[in-house]
Design a protein around this motif. Sequence first.
Motif, PDB file in Angstrom:
ATOM      1  N   ARG A 111      22.815  47.545  22.835  1.00 32.51           N
ATOM      2  CA  ARG A 111      23.659  48.109  23.905  1.00 32.51           C
ATOM      3  C   ARG A 111      23.305  47.499  25.260  1.00 32.51           C
ATOM      4  O   ARG A 111      24.178  47.155  26.059  1.00 32.51           O
ATOM      5  N   LEU A 112      22.001  47.362  25.521  1.00 30.25           N
ATOM      6  CA  LEU A 112      21.569  46.764  26.788  1.00 30.25           C
ATOM      7  C   LEU A 112      22.017  45.316  26.891  1.00 30.25           C
ATOM      8  O   LEU A 112      22.478  44.862  27.947  1.00 30.25           O
ATOM      9  N   ALA A 113      21.908  44.588  25.786  1.00 29.35           N
ATOM     10  CA  ALA A 113      22.307  43.184  25.789  1.00 29.35           C
ATOM     11  C   ALA A 113      23.799  43.037  26.042  1.00 29.35           C
ATOM     12  O   ALA A 113      24.233  42.199  26.848  1.00 29.35           O
ATOM     13  N   GLU A 114      24.612  43.841  25.363  1.00 32.70           N
ATOM     14  CA  GLU A 114      26.062  43.755  25.534  1.00 32.70           C
ATOM     15  C   GLU A 114      26.469  44.119  26.957  1.00 32.70           C
ATOM     16  O   GLU A 114      27.338  43.461  27.547  1.00 32.70           O
ATOM     17  N   SER A 115      25.854  45.140  27.505  1.00 34.05           N
ATOM     18  CA  SER A 115      26.182  45.542  28.874  1.00 34.05           C
ATOM     19  C   SER A 115      25.824  44.442  29.863  1.00 34.05           C
ATOM     20  O   SER A 115      26.579  44.173  30.809  1.00 34.05           O
ATOM     21  N   PHE A 116      24.669  43.794  29.655  1.00 39.75           N
ATOM     22  CA  PHE A 116      24.257  42.714  30.555  1.00 39.75           C
ATOM     23  C   PHE A 116      25.214  41.532  30.462  1.00 39.75           C
ATOM     24  O   PHE A 116      25.613  40.955  31.488  1.00 39.75           O
ATOM     25  N   ILE A 117      25.599  41.170  29.245  1.00 37.93           N
ATOM     26  CA  ILE A 117      26.532  40.059  29.067  1.00 37.93           C
ATOM     27  C   ILE A 117      27.870  40.378  29.739  1.00 37.93           C
ATOM     28  O   ILE A 117      28.435  39.545  30.459  1.00 37.93           O
ATOM     29  N   THR A 166      21.295  32.688  29.908  1.00 36.85           N
ATOM     30  CA  THR A 166      20.703  32.159  28.686  1.00 36.85           C
ATOM     31  C   THR A 166      20.353  33.316  27.757  1.00 36.85           C
ATOM     32  O   THR A 166      20.284  34.477  28.172  1.00 36.85           O
ATOM     33  N   ILE A 167      20.102  32.991  26.503  1.00 32.67           N
ATOM     34  CA  ILE A 167      19.710  34.028  25.555  1.00 32.67           C
ATOM     35  C   ILE A 167      18.375  34.637  25.958  1.00 32.67           C
ATOM     36  O   ILE A 167      18.116  35.813  25.717  1.00 32.67           O
ATOM     37  N   GLU A 168      17.541  33.827  26.629  1.00 32.35           N
ATOM     38  CA  GLU A 168      16.267  34.363  27.117  1.00 32.35           C
ATOM     39  C   GLU A 168      16.493  35.409  28.193  1.00 32.35           C
ATOM     40  O   GLU A 168      15.787  36.434  28.233  1.00 32.35           O
ATOM     41  N   ASP A 169      17.473  35.169  29.070  1.00 35.35           N
ATOM     42  CA  ASP A 169      17.808  36.169  30.098  1.00 35.35           C
ATOM     43  C   ASP A 169      18.224  37.482  29.452  1.00 35.35           C
ATOM     44  O   ASP A 169      17.768  38.562  29.853  1.00 35.35           O
ATOM     45  N   VAL A 170      19.109  37.391  28.462  1.00 35.58           N
ATOM     46  CA  VAL A 170      19.627  38.591  27.799  1.00 35.58           C
ATOM     47  C   VAL A 170      18.508  39.307  27.052  1.00 35.58           C
ATOM     48  O   VAL A 170      18.384  40.537  27.116  1.00 35.58           O
ATOM     49  N   ALA A 171      17.679  38.540  26.336  1.00 28.28           N
ATOM     50  CA  ALA A 171      16.593  39.139  25.560  1.00 28.28           C
ATOM     51  C   ALA A 171      15.608  39.874  26.463  1.00 28.28           C
ATOM     52  O   ALA A 171      15.114  40.960  26.114  1.00 28.28           O
ATOM     53  N   GLN A 172      15.323  39.297  27.637  1.00 28.68           N
ATOM     54  CA  GLN A 172      14.377  39.935  28.552  1.00 28.68           C
ATOM     55  C   GLN A 172      14.907  41.282  29.040  1.00 28.68           C
ATOM     56  O   GLN A 172      14.183  42.274  29.078  1.00 28.68           O
ATOM     57  N   VAL A 173      16.198  41.324  29.402  1.00 30.41           N
ATOM     58  CA  VAL A 173      16.806  42.579  29.845  1.00 30.41           C
ATOM     59  C   VAL A 173      16.826  43.606  28.709  1.00 30.41           C
ATOM     60  O   VAL A 173      16.589  44.796  28.922  1.00 30.41           O
ATOM     61  N   ALA A 174      17.075  43.136  27.485  1.00 28.92           N
ATOM     62  CA  ALA A 174      17.178  44.036  26.336  1.00 28.92           C
ATOM     63  C   ALA A 174      15.820  44.476  25.808  1.00 28.92           C
ATOM     64  O   ALA A 174      15.745  45.397  24.982  1.00 28.92           O
ATOM     65  N   PRO A 185      24.793  36.116  20.058  1.00 27.93           N
ATOM     66  CA  PRO A 185      24.974  36.465  21.475  1.00 27.93           C
ATOM     67  C   PRO A 185      25.894  35.481  22.200  1.00 27.93           C
ATOM     68  O   PRO A 185      26.731  35.890  23.009  1.00 27.93           O
ATOM     69  N   LEU A 186      25.764  34.193  21.877  1.00 29.91           N
ATOM     70  CA  LEU A 186      26.639  33.199  22.498  1.00 29.91           C
ATOM     71  C   LEU A 186      28.081  33.397  22.080  1.00 29.91           C
ATOM     72  O   LEU A 186      29.004  33.290  22.902  1.00 29.91           O
ATOM     73  N   GLY A 187      28.298  33.714  20.808  1.00 26.11           N
ATOM     74  CA  GLY A 187      29.657  33.969  20.343  1.00 26.11           C
ATOM     75  C   GLY A 187      30.275  35.184  21.007  1.00 26.11           C
ATOM     76  O   GLY A 187      31.450  35.184  21.395  1.00 26.11           O
ATOM     77  N   PHE A 188      29.495  36.243  21.165  1.00 24.03           N
ATOM     78  CA  PHE A 188      29.957  37.446  21.853  1.00 24.03           C
ATOM     79  C   PHE A 188      30.326  37.120  23.295  1.00 24.03           C
ATOM     80  O   PHE A 188      31.374  37.551  23.799  1.00 24.03           O
ATOM     81  N   TRP A 189      29.475  36.351  23.972  1.00 23.52           N
ATOM     82  CA  TRP A 189      29.699  35.965  25.368  1.00 23.52           C
ATOM     83  C   TRP A 189      30.966  35.120  25.487  1.00 23.52           C
ATOM     84  O   TRP A 189      31.787  35.334  26.376  1.00 23.52           O
ATOM     85  N   ARG A 190      31.135  34.158  24.558  1.00 25.43           N
ATOM     86  CA  ARG A 190      32.312  33.284  24.608  1.00 25.43           C
ATOM     87  C   ARG A 190      33.600  34.074  24.380  1.00 25.43           C
ATOM     88  O   ARG A 190      34.595  33.881  25.094  1.00 25.43           O
ATOM     89  N   GLU A 191      33.603  34.974  23.396  1.00 24.60           N
ATOM     90  CA  GLU A 191      34.799  35.770  23.114  1.00 24.60           C
ATOM     91  C   GLU A 191      35.162  36.665  24.296  1.00 24.60           C
ATOM     92  O   GLU A 191      36.333  36.854  24.613  1.00 24.60           O
TER      93      GLU A 191
END
Length: 322
Positions: free
Chosen positions: A222-228, A237-245, A264-270
């Motif tokens: 949930r944290l990752a999706e909200s940040f994206i 970057t995926i590292e940015d998202v992982a750190q927040v999550a 995560p990249l696919g979610f971000w692109r969509e």
Amino acid sequence: MTRPLLRNHTLFHSRDLDEARERVAAVFCPHRLETLGARSLFDACHHHLPGERLSLNYIEYGAKTLIAPGELGNFYLLQIPLDGGAEITNGRDTYLSTPDRAAILNPHLPTRMTWEEGTRQVLVQISRRAMQDHLAAQLGGPSDRPLTFDGPLDIASGPGAALRRLVMWLVAEADAGQPPIGPGLMARQIESTLLSGLLEAQHDHQAQLARSRAAPRPRHLRLAESFIEAHLDQQITIEDVAQVAGISPRGLQLAFREHRGTTPLGFWREARLARVHADLLAAPPGTRVTDIALRWGFTHFGRFAELYRTRYGLSPRDTLKG
């Protein structure tokens, strides 16, 4: 005489039809405005309090009035009659809006309204993009079609009544000299609450929302999706998202695979493609596809066009022309 609301935020007060049309259009959109009853009763006022993703408005015209904006384009409009009523046509829906039945106008469907003599309304103008973003956050990903509300909304009972109480509380706070929307974290949270209240109304994404709310999602996902979702127009970057999550990049990859069937990249692109699609549909004449693509981080235009066609079945240029 009934005292107007949002009285500290007056835009205009006029008995001139042309002036009223121009002043209201400056906030909303160009529209046809005509009196259907006694022209002598026409006495328009518009009070307007802007926020970050929505605005509060109070409008009355006095006379029986025809309002025909066509498609609103870039905003949804919640109309809550205080007195009188309005016959609403939004797309194929036609209904009567009264103090017990609010109207929610969809931006992608043509609108035509007749306000009865003496009608006074509080209107909440909501950014189309903000509404779709809020929906995407609730779904855990962007939708491939615009959010479409069915009318009218019962505001005498249930969730609709709660939404009406919230809107009227916001208006009361503004009239007390404490505008509750605008800059600041608290104001943003208040706006999010109102957007959530709208999603309790009848619309075409209710089944998906119900499934999304029932599906278990780990907190780090949930944290990752909200940040994206909050950084779609930025390079992350995926590292940015992982750190927040609060999880390792490898763990984040596995979580998206297990619960979303993507990366995560696919979610971000969509999510970015969905934003481009929404902007193309709402774009005014003269807009360039490349400008919208760049806005959402697509710099390789050939690859972008290929992804877009795969996702939506037509080219970005054809969407813009349509």
